[in-house]
Design a protein around this motif. Structure first.
Motif, PDB file in Angstrom:
ATOM      1  N   LEU A 207       0.836  -1.205   0.000  1.00  0.00           N
ATOM      2  CA  LEU A 207       0.000   0.000   0.000  1.00  0.00           C
ATOM      3  C   LEU A 207       0.865   1.246   0.000  1.00  0.00           C
ATOM      4  CD1 LEU A 207      -2.687   1.534   0.316  1.00  0.00           C
ATOM      5  CD2 LEU A 207      -2.492   1.160   2.795  1.00  0.00           C
ATOM      6  N   ARG A 208       1.878   1.278   0.833  1.00  0.00           N
ATOM      7  CA  ARG A 208       2.728   2.461   0.940  1.00  0.00           C
ATOM      8  C   ARG A 208       3.694   2.586  -0.235  1.00  0.00           C
ATOM      9  NH1 ARG A 208       0.589   0.765   5.188  1.00  0.00           N
ATOM     10  NH2 ARG A 208      -0.219   2.268   6.692  1.00  0.00           N
ATOM     11  N   MET A 209       4.090   1.447  -0.798  1.00  0.00           N
ATOM     12  CA  MET A 209       4.941   1.516  -1.993  1.00  0.00           C
ATOM     13  C   MET A 209       4.156   2.054  -3.183  1.00  0.00           C
ATOM     14  SD  MET A 209       7.247  -1.940  -1.693  1.00  0.00           S
ATOM     15  CE  MET A 209       7.938  -1.656  -3.313  1.00  0.00           C
ATOM     16  N   GLY A 210       2.867   1.771  -3.217  1.00  0.00           N
ATOM     17  CA  GLY A 210       2.044   2.244  -4.330  1.00  0.00           C
ATOM     18  C   GLY A 210       1.527   3.653  -4.147  1.00  0.00           C
ATOM     19  N   LYS A 211       1.281   4.044  -2.899  1.00  0.00           N
ATOM     20  CA  LYS A 211       0.630   5.339  -2.644  1.00  0.00           C
ATOM     21  C   LYS A 211       1.436   6.278  -1.743  1.00  0.00           C
ATOM     22  CE  LYS A 211      -3.005   4.069  -4.960  1.00  0.00           C
ATOM     23  NZ  LYS A 211      -3.337   4.689  -6.271  1.00  0.00           N
ATOM     24  N   GLY A 212       2.484   5.776  -1.097  1.00  0.00           N
ATOM     25  CA  GLY A 212       3.200   6.597  -0.138  1.00  0.00           C
ATOM     26  C   GLY A 212       4.487   7.193  -0.685  1.00  0.00           C
ATOM     27  N   ASN A 213       4.951   8.253  -0.027  1.00  0.00           N
ATOM     28  CA  ASN A 213       6.238   8.854  -0.400  1.00  0.00           C
ATOM     29  C   ASN A 213       7.375   8.164   0.356  1.00  0.00           C
ATOM     30  OD1 ASN A 213       6.115   9.859   2.230  1.00  0.00           O
ATOM     31  ND2 ASN A 213       5.413  11.896   1.553  1.00  0.00           N
ATOM     32  N   ALA A 214       8.593   8.671   0.178  1.00  0.00           N
ATOM     33  CA  ALA A 214       9.750   8.023   0.785  1.00  0.00           C
ATOM     34  C   ALA A 214       9.648   7.998   2.305  1.00  0.00           C
ATOM     35  CB  ALA A 214      11.028   8.735   0.351  1.00  0.00           C
ATOM     36  N   ALA A 215       9.234   9.111   2.905  1.00  0.00           N
ATOM     37  CA  ALA A 215       9.127   9.168   4.366  1.00  0.00           C
ATOM     38  C   ALA A 215       8.109   8.158   4.882  1.00  0.00           C
ATOM     39  CB  ALA A 215       8.751  10.578   4.807  1.00  0.00           C
ATOM     40  N   SER A 216       6.998   8.024   4.182  1.00  0.00           N
ATOM     41  CA  SER A 216       5.960   7.075   4.591  1.00  0.00           C
ATOM     42  C   SER A 216       6.471   5.644   4.530  1.00  0.00           C
ATOM     43  CB  SER A 216       4.729   7.232   3.679  1.00  0.00           C
ATOM     44  OG  SER A 216       3.767   6.237   3.962  1.00  0.00           O
ATOM     45  N   ARG A 217       7.212   5.313   3.487  1.00  0.00           N
ATOM     46  CA  ARG A 217       7.713   3.941   3.323  1.00  0.00           C
ATOM     47  C   ARG A 217       8.746   3.592   4.387  1.00  0.00           C
ATOM     48  NH1 ARG A 217       8.853   3.425  -3.224  1.00  0.00           N
ATOM     49  NH2 ARG A 217       7.065   4.679  -3.921  1.00  0.00           N
ATOM     50  N   VAL A 218       9.693   4.495   4.605  1.00  0.00           N
ATOM     51  CA  VAL A 218      10.736   4.216   5.591  1.00  0.00           C
ATOM     52  C   VAL A 218      10.146   4.169   6.998  1.00  0.00           C
ATOM     53  CG1 VAL A 218      12.876   5.055   6.627  1.00  0.00           C
ATOM     54  CG2 VAL A 218      12.565   5.167   4.141  1.00  0.00           C
ATOM     55  N   ALA A 219       9.238   5.095   7.299  1.00  0.00           N
ATOM     56  CA  ALA A 219       8.592   5.098   8.611  1.00  0.00           C
ATOM     57  C   ALA A 219       7.831   3.805   8.834  1.00  0.00           C
ATOM     58  CB  ALA A 219       7.651   6.305   8.732  1.00  0.00           C
ATOM     59  N   TYR A 220       7.122   3.352   7.796  1.00  0.00           N
ATOM     60  CA  TYR A 220       6.390   2.085   7.931  1.00  0.00           C
ATOM     61  C   TYR A 220       7.346   0.930   8.219  1.00  0.00           C
ATOM     62  CZ  TYR A 220       4.270  -2.303   7.011  1.00  0.00           C
ATOM     63  OH  TYR A 220       3.877  -3.600   7.165  1.00  0.00           O
TER      64      TYR A 220
END
Length: 310
Positions: A207-220
């Motif tokens: 979900l985050r790889m498809g819709k999130g930015n770099a900060a969202s992905r790393v934070a996840y």
């Protein structure tokens, strides 16, 4: 590494003193000629680190000091041993434990595989590779995790499996998980739960790889590892050993090294994370990470963690 045989360590072909592994986090070098050391129950084995002089009294004058072996043996978590591991080792008491060093490929994509894996210690990555060599890590196994590598009617590995740290694991063949006994039914139920848990965390990452930015992905990614490690007492107040370098973290989050580096530096500047040591990470502000990843931490725990029986 000697094979476990009837609760004892067998002599290594080279004649060197065998290393007796009696828990996922404790290793003992048994002096040559010392064969009275037995495997002890997992729930008391951690006490041996304090009573090493009691291990073997049949060889006076020999050095029976206990030596911690490698990076796998740093955290005594016998008291929080995962339910699945306990259940499997209760049924398969003579299960052979295999080891691999950091960086070793355990199996390649498209290799023959009809077995499962139960990870005792360390981190293991499941990845896919494009023809141009670009790699995407699909999932990361942590201590106590189970993964279905292949099956009798689908005996092909879908992913390449690589040790991200030194690891210890058990290879489970179909015959070792089949049977009409109640214990086997319980074991298969736990296996199914682990597969559902893996699907849950993989869908969160996608979900985050498809819709999130770099900060969202790393934070996840950092939150996922923290939550899973916290459940087995390997993350304390946001601090845990982190064997993934920036390149591997990029492969997991679908980001370049540059993006990972910039994102981590930003998190450090804002005080969200810190690196107390070269191989560890401290999550200082879980609320900030949750906001960046779009996660309710309690709901996230409920979704990706199996309810453990007491």
């Amino acid at each position: 590494m000697p094979r476990v045989a009837n609760g004892r360590a067998t002599r290594h072909p080279s004649g060197e003193p065998p290393k007796l592994l009696i828990s996922p986090h404790i290793g003992i070098n048994v002096p040559s000629g010392c064969w009275s050391v037995k495997y002890l129950p997992d729930n008391i084995v951690f006490l041996l680190s304090y009573f090493s002089d009691e291990i073997c009294k049949t060889c006076p004058g020999k050095d029976h000091s206990m030596q911690k072996q490698g990076t796998l043996l740093k955290s005594p978590v016998a008291a929080a041993y995962p339910t699945l591991v306990e259940t499997y080792l209760h049924i398969q008491k003579d299960a052979a434990v295999e080891t691999a060093e950091k960086g070793r490929t355990l199996i390649h994509e498209d290799d023959f595989a009809d077995h499962s894996m139960l990870l005792l210690d360390g981190w293991v990555a499941f990845s896919k590779m494009l023809p141009d060599g670009e790699i995407q890590i699909i999932d990361v196994m942590l201590p106590g995790d189970f993964a279905l590598i292949g099956a009798v009617n689908a005996p092909v590995a879908a992913c390449t499996i690589e040790a991200l740290s030194d690891v210890r694991f058990i290879k489970i063949l179909p015959a070792q998980a089949n049977g009409p006994e109640v214990e086997m039914e319980q074991l298969r139920s736990l296996f199914a739960g682990e597969i559902v848990r893996m699907q849950a965390r993989t869908s969160e990452l996608l979900l985050r790889m498809g819709k999130g930015n770099a900060a969202s992905r790393v934070a996840y990614a950092l939150l996922e590892f923290h939550v899973r490690l916290e459940a087995i007492d390997l993350s304390k107040d946001g601090y845990f050993e982190f064997p993934m370098n920036q390149h591997k973290l990029g492969e997991f989050t679908g980001l370049s090294n540059v993006h990972v580096c910039r994102t981590l530096r930003r998190f450090e500047r804002e005080g969200i994370i810190s690196h107390p040591t070269y191989t560890a990470i401290q999550l200082n502000d879980l609320d900030a990470l949750c906001m960046l990843a779009g996660i309710n931490l309690d709901a996230f725990r409920h979704e990706i963690l199996i309810k453990r029986s007491k």
